[in-house]
Design a protein around this motif. Structure first.
Motif, PDB file in Angstrom:
ATOM      1  N   ARG A   1      37.092 -33.674  17.505  1.00  0.00           N
ATOM      2  CA  ARG A   1      38.397 -34.133  17.058  1.00  0.00           C
ATOM      3  C   ARG A   1      38.933 -33.394  15.837  1.00  0.00           C
ATOM      4  N   THR A   2      38.097 -32.639  15.194  1.00  0.00           N
ATOM      5  CA  THR A   2      38.614 -31.849  14.070  1.00  0.00           C
ATOM      6  C   THR A   2      38.725 -30.370  14.438  1.00  0.00           C
ATOM      7  N   SER A   3      38.572 -30.068  15.729  1.00  0.00           N
ATOM      8  CA  SER A   3      38.697 -28.672  16.162  1.00  0.00           C
ATOM      9  C   SER A   3      40.074 -28.441  16.757  1.00  0.00           C
TER      10      SER A   3
ATOM     11  N   SER B   1      48.030 -22.895  24.667  1.00  0.00           N
ATOM     12  CA  SER B   1      48.664 -21.894  25.536  1.00  0.00           C
ATOM     13  C   SER B   1      47.704 -21.500  26.653  1.00  0.00           C
ATOM     14  N   LYS B   2      46.420 -21.814  26.427  1.00  0.00           N
ATOM     15  CA  LYS B   2      45.423 -21.501  27.459  1.00  0.00           C
ATOM     16  C   LYS B   2      45.240 -22.712  28.379  1.00  0.00           C
ATOM     17  N   ARG B   3      44.838 -22.449  29.607  1.00  0.00           N
ATOM     18  CA  ARG B   3      44.524 -23.525  30.550  1.00  0.00           C
ATOM     19  C   ARG B   3      43.090 -23.361  31.002  1.00  0.00           C
ATOM     20  N   PRO B   4      42.184 -24.269  30.791  1.00  0.00           N
ATOM     21  CA  PRO B   4      42.338 -25.429  29.896  1.00  0.00           C
ATOM     22  C   PRO B   4      42.319 -24.978  28.436  1.00  0.00           C
ATOM     23  N   PRO B   5      42.827 -25.841  27.553  1.00  0.00           N
ATOM     24  CA  PRO B   5      42.886 -25.472  26.132  1.00  0.00           C
ATOM     25  C   PRO B   5      41.493 -25.157  25.571  1.00  0.00           C
ATOM     26  N   VAL B   6      41.396 -24.182  24.711  1.00  0.00           N
ATOM     27  CA  VAL B   6      40.092 -23.828  24.128  1.00  0.00           C
ATOM     28  C   VAL B   6      40.143 -23.918  22.600  1.00  0.00           C
ATOM     29  N   PRO B   7      39.015 -24.135  21.974  1.00  0.00           N
ATOM     30  CA  PRO B   7      38.990 -24.205  20.500  1.00  0.00           C
ATOM     31  C   PRO B   7      39.391 -22.869  19.901  1.00  0.00           C
ATOM     32  N   THR B   8      40.184 -22.938  18.820  1.00  0.00           N
ATOM     33  CA  THR B   8      40.649 -21.707  18.185  1.00  0.00           C
ATOM     34  C   THR B   8      39.678 -21.247  17.109  1.00  0.00           C
ATOM     35  N   GLY B   9      38.709 -22.090  16.791  1.00  0.00           N
ATOM     36  CA  GLY B   9      37.827 -21.751  15.676  1.00  0.00           C
ATOM     37  C   GLY B   9      38.372 -22.302  14.369  1.00  0.00           C
TER      38      GLY B   9
END
Ligand code: ATP
Ligand code: MG
Length: 638
Positions: A405-407, A412-420
């Motif tokens: 929940r803090t990531s 814009s990606k499918r499925p959404p990915v963590p941006t770091g």
């Protein structure tokens, strides 16, 4: 001096003075279902102090394992632990003040080797309203005892604790305090005692740590009963001398008793002149283990390490007496201790095997004195391991959710990915993690600091607000739940509610402590009650339960409730139901005098009759099996 040596010396000293040594009673009272834990040496001795003959004679000595849930918030200071041993000696109508004070003083100075100059004592100043004399007999004895050691002991009238803070020591060594401090009876001060109740003055001994400066935040001046840590109470001699009369006056008892209780760990601490009780061998070994496990020094985490050491020692002694972590009664207290310790350990970086590692130290430390720890070694470890694993899963899941929940996600990606990238930790999120996953708020903050997650400014305010709202919600929900789905609070159902309490208690009295409520259902025509018990009840047992309930009804005892925290409720020994999840604040209903002789205390939402006489005649109409190990009773009142 080593703790075990102090215990041994004490028992032997009194044995040499014709006392019978008796073993410590279980930390879970066997005969008294109204109390969750044994909290003093006097508790298992009470019936003998009230007149029953003791099979071992009139002089008794022991070291009693005690647990005081009510001291849990004091743990962290220099001298309180929830578990401790109380040295006790009793005269059942035999010796009195002179022998008692002589012996205790000699034990402290000659056997333990305490410097008499560091001992300060108190006595009872008298109670004008109750017509009870000042205990100058005790003061005289003390004066003589100090004189024999070359000390001219000045006697000072202090009065109340507040007066103590105002006026200080005044060069005294023997101090008179009022009935709040130096009077003992089951009901408290003389004015609270019912007619017939025995009680009497007491005399406490304090050890002075002269290198501890008074801390004025406790009060202007220091005095023996000041809590700053300079003086530590090490023992209390109660002189059971009077009985309250129906006209309110006090009469000398024919059979006078001595009831002495002294803190083993505290005397051991005094013997090494350590104001920090945790420096004694039995506790220090645990602290050392914690230093090893964390790689962190005691001095840098004093409170956390004290709390862990205390809580886990308590848990070990509960486990050996058969308590297992649960959501009710003793099990609830044990669960709370373990989880508090694990959390504190987690804060110090211990992520596994805390309870088992520490438990082994405790067991090894005490197995000589309490061989049952050795016999049950594996069992104790397993009980703790199970609870630790369970709680660690909760923590793990909390951390997983925290990270998720803090990531920040890239949508814009499918499925959404963590941006770091990490998003801010808000008060609302801290609340959700706690509310949904049981993840403690402190840990969210700590985790954020560790992971470099930004913490919302003012998060605490939002969090507190949500917590409050949640409490209100659960209170409302509980109020509804406690109604048990009953649409009506008719006179008849109200009677049945109270009758259920009376019967629950009577069942425990007749069948034993294993009786725990498993279910209850009330209509305006009958009560139905399920409880844990293996065998069919005999007709005699049924009759006995009926008699007890009807006696309480006839005595027309008052029924009243007090709201308190769940912990306090269990602390005062209130009964609950199996598997019930109670809110933080509960109502505790007492039948009888809440502060004195009461028949039962139970957590319940009500409603109840105002006094038992309103119930009518109680009768059990059916006793049958409900499920494996659970019996069901149907009863009516007429
Ligand atoms: P205190 O005021 O220090 O909490 P108390 O008045 O509660 O003590 P008593 O009920 O008279 O203590 O118990 C008898 C003795 O047991 C005390 O003199 C003390 O030495 C010891 N004792 C009481 N509570 C504790 C505790 N939580 N930890 C260790 N020893 C204790
Ligand atoms: Mg206390």
């Amino acid at each position: 001096m080593k703790t075990h040596e102090v215990r041994k010396k004490y028992l032997n000293y009194f044995k040499n003075n014709q006392h019978a040594i008796i073993p410590s009673a279980s930390i879970v009272p066997q005969e008294d279902p109204t109390t969750l834990f044994t909290g003093s040496g006097m508790q298992p001795m009470l019936q003998f102090l009230l007149g029953e003959t003791h099979p071992e004679g009139v002089r008794i000595v022991d070291s009693q394992t005690c647990f005081r849930a009510e001291d849990i918030d004091d743990v962290g200071d220099n001298r309180h632990t929830t578990f401790f041993e109380m040295l006790g000696n009793w005269s059942l109508g035999d010796y009195f003040k002179n022998e008692q004070l002589n012996w205790f003083f000699e034990f402290l100075t000659s056997e333990v080797g305490l410097d008499p100059k560091k001992l300060f004592v108190t006595a009872f100043i008298g109670d004008k309203d109750a017509g009870i004399e000042k205990d100058d007999e005790a003061a005289e004895i003390w004066k003589r005892l100090f004189k024999a050691k070359g000390i001219d002991a000045k006697v000072v009238d202090i009065g109340s604790e507040e007066d103590g803070y105002k006026n200080g020591m005044q060069d005294g060594r023997i101090f008179y305090y009022d009935s709040k401090k130096n009077w003992w009876s089951r009901a408290g001060v003389p004015s609270n005692m019912p007619a017939g109740e025995p009680g009497g003055p007491d005399s406490e001994v304090f050890y002075e740590f002269d290198y501890i400066e008074h801390d004025p935040s406790f009060g202007l001046h220091c005095h023996p009963n000041c809590d700053c840590g300079r003086y530590m109470e090490i023992g209390n001699s109660v002189f059971m001398q009077y009985q309250k009369q129906p006209d309110g006056s006090f009469k000398e008892l024919d059979q006078k008793n001595i009831d002495f209780g002294g803190g083993l760990e505290r005397i051991a601490a005094a013997s090494i002149d350590s104001a920090d009780m945790f420096k004694i061998d039995v506790l220090w070994n645990i602290i050392q283990k914690l230093q090893d496990l964390t790689g962190k020094k005691y001095e840098d985490h004093v409170v956390a390490k004290r709390v862990i050491a205390d809580h886990l020692r308590s848990a070990v002694f509960m486990a050996v007496d058969g308590v297992v972590p649960s959501n009710t009664a003793q099990g609830y207290v044990m669960r709370r201790l373990l989880r508090r310790a694990i959390r504190r350990g987690y804060e110090l970086g211990i992520e596994s095997n805390l309870t088992t590692e520490v438990a082994q130290v405790v067991i090894d430390e005490y197995k000589q004195t309490y061989p049952e720890l050795q016999t049950n070694n594996q069992l104790i470890i397993e009980v703790l391991r199970t609870e630790e694993n369970l709680f660690r899963k909760t923590l793990e899941r909390g951390i997983h959710e925290f990270t998720k929940r803090t990531s920040e996600l890239d949508f814009s990606k499918r499925p959404p990915v963590p941006t770091g990238q990490r998003t801010e930790l808000t008060g609302k999120l801290v609340f959700t993690l706690f509310d949904t996953y049981g993840f403690p708020a402190e840990l969210s903050i700590e985790e954020a600091e560790k992971e470099g997650v930004k913490i919302q400014v003012g998060w605490k305010k939002d969090f507190d607000k949500l917590m409050l709202q949640q409490k209100d919600r659960s209170r409302t929900a509980t109020a509804g739940q406690f109604k048990g789905g009953l649409a009506e609070h008719s006179e008849a159902t109200t009677k049945y509610h109270t009758a259920t309490h009376l019967m629950y208690k009577a069942l425990r009295n007749v069948l034993g402590d294993h009786v725990v409520q498993r279910g209850s259902n009330i209509t305006n025509e009958r009560l139905r009650f399920d409880f844990s018990h293996g065998d069919k009840m005999t007709p005699e047992q049924i009759a006995k339960v009926e008699t007890i309930v009807n006696e309480v009804i006839q005595k027309d005892m008052p029924v009243a409730y007090k709201e308190m925290s769940k912990d306090d409720a269990f602390g005062v020994g209130a009964l609950g139901a199996f598997g019930e999840k109670y809110p933080d604040t509960v109502k505790v209903y007492t039948v009888g005098n809440p502060d004195g002789d009461y028949y039962s205390k139970e957590i319940c939402g009500g409603p109840h009759v105002k006094h038992t006489g309103l119930i009518g005649k109680f009768k059990i109409v059916k006793e049958e099996s409900s499920s494996a190990g659970v019996r069901r009773i149907k009863a009516v009142v007429e």
